[in-house]
Scaffold this motif. Structure first.
Motif, PDB file in Angstrom:
ATOM      1  N   ALA A  41      31.805  41.529  47.857  1.00  0.00           N
ATOM      2  CA  ALA A  41      30.997  40.874  48.894  1.00  0.00           C
ATOM      3  C   ALA A  41      29.676  40.401  48.304  1.00  0.00           C
ATOM      4  N   VAL A  42      29.069  41.239  47.466  1.00  0.00           N
ATOM      5  CA  VAL A  42      27.790  40.863  46.852  1.00  0.00           C
ATOM      6  C   VAL A  42      28.006  39.745  45.828  1.00  0.00           C
ATOM      7  N   VAL A  43      29.061  39.850  45.036  1.00  0.00           N
ATOM      8  CA  VAL A  43      29.353  38.802  44.034  1.00  0.00           C
ATOM      9  C   VAL A  43      29.521  37.456  44.751  1.00  0.00           C
ATOM     10  N   GLY A  44      30.286  37.450  45.816  1.00  0.00           N
ATOM     11  CA  GLY A  44      30.508  36.206  46.568  1.00  0.00           C
ATOM     12  C   GLY A  44      29.216  35.614  47.077  1.00  0.00           C
ATOM     13  N   GLY A  45      28.370  36.482  47.646  1.00  0.00           N
ATOM     14  CA  GLY A  45      27.089  36.013  48.174  1.00  0.00           C
ATOM     15  C   GLY A  45      26.196  35.472  47.078  1.00  0.00           C
ATOM     16  N   LEU A  46      26.183  36.141  45.936  1.00  0.00           N
ATOM     17  CA  LEU A  46      25.331  35.684  44.829  1.00  0.00           C
ATOM     18  C   LEU A  46      25.763  34.298  44.353  1.00  0.00           C
ATOM     19  N   PHE A  47      27.073  34.078  44.240  1.00  0.00           N
ATOM     20  CA  PHE A  47      27.535  32.751  43.822  1.00  0.00           C
ATOM     21  C   PHE A  47      27.204  31.709  44.881  1.00  0.00           C
TER      22      PHE A  47
END
Ligand SMILES: [Zn+2]
Length: 276
Positions: A41-47
């Motif tokens: 979830a965090v990886v997706g948001g960062l991208f």
């Protein structure tokens, strides 16, 4: 923009008890995909927020908890232990613009779900330059020395409160609310994933390298038994400064956190199964 995620497990969605985070047991197996879901979830948001690359550094126990086969394919993952900077490995190479503390927890001696600092029970308090310090506070000082801002902190509500003290600009996301050391009001993974992803896309905007803050530091550590303080003095530069307390001075935070690792490793080996 390159982001480092330091991923600990105690502060992950749904985690509330030792069985959830002790490698090898059924509780831990159950929580691994949930923990990996928080990371994704965090990886997706960062991208979404503009990150170009994300390195996930496993920071819990054996540092073999996340499921690589479920990891968002845009991220890379550093698995396994014995790393120069342990929980903060990767921050020191001059190519990271921001760091996320994911699944963090309150420090030893504080209220919070599975609160501790490095050792589960043995360490009863840590002070960095006279201020009571969680792993988050210690690791934020490491990041600052390499010019990397802490852009986001996730964990229980106490973790987010703690982060306000050492990284006030960071975006905090509480995935659960602490009721006691082993109890929390938890939110479902779908809900926390939405919260984490939304926050991470905003946090990415905070990822701007800063002037490194290199300074000398004093660290003091208090144990729950005096023989552990005695054992820790085998580390060069470490001195007894109380019945159950040791202290040392380091020229840099890099040296301070590595000495802290040595102190806690020695102490953890100085206990017998019975009588501690
Ligand atoms: Zn941990």
């Amino acid at each position: 923009m390159r982001i480092l995620i330091s991923a600990d497990m105690e502060g992950a969605t749904g985690v509330t008890c030792p069985e959830d985070v002790l490698p090898g047991g059924p509780g831990w197996e159950r929580m691994r995909p949930v923990f990996t879901g928080d990371v994704n979830a965090v990886v997706g948001g960062l991208f979404d927020g503009g990150a170009r690359s994300v390195l996930v550094n496993e920071a819990h126990w054996t540092m073999r908890n996340l499921l690589l086969e479920r990891l968002d394919e845009r991220a890379e993952m550093l698995t396994g232990r014995h790393k120069d900077l342990s929980m903060m490995e990767g921050v020191q190479h001059g190519d990271v613009d921001g760091v996320v503390f994911l699944g963090y927890h309150a420090g030893a001696g504080s209220e919070g779900v599975l609160a501790h600092t490095y050792l589960a029970n043995t360490v009863t308090g840590v002070w960095l330059d006279g201020v009571r310090a969680s792993e988050g506070r210690l690791n934020a000082a490491v990041a600052a020395e390499f010019g990397v801002p802490v852009i986001m902190v996730t964990g229980d509500d106490r973790t987010v409160e703690d982060a306000d003290g050492y990284a006030p600009e960071a975006i905090g996301v509480a995935v659960k609310d602490c009721v006691s050391r082993y109890a929390a009001v938890c939110r479902a993974p779908e809900r926390t994933a939405a919260d984490l992803s939304r926050a991470a896309s905003l946090a990415a905007l905070l990822a701007v390298r800063r002037e490194p803050v290199v300074a000398a530091h004093r660290v003091e550590v208090e144990f729950d038994a005096d023989h552990l303080a005695q054992a820790a003095t085998v580390v060069p530069g470490v001195e007894r400064c109380g019945e159950r307390r040791i202290g040392y001075d380091s020229a840099t935070m890099y040296a301070a956190i590595r000495c802290f690792k040595a102190v806690t490793t020695i102490a953890s080996q100085a206990m017998e199964e019975q009588y501690g």
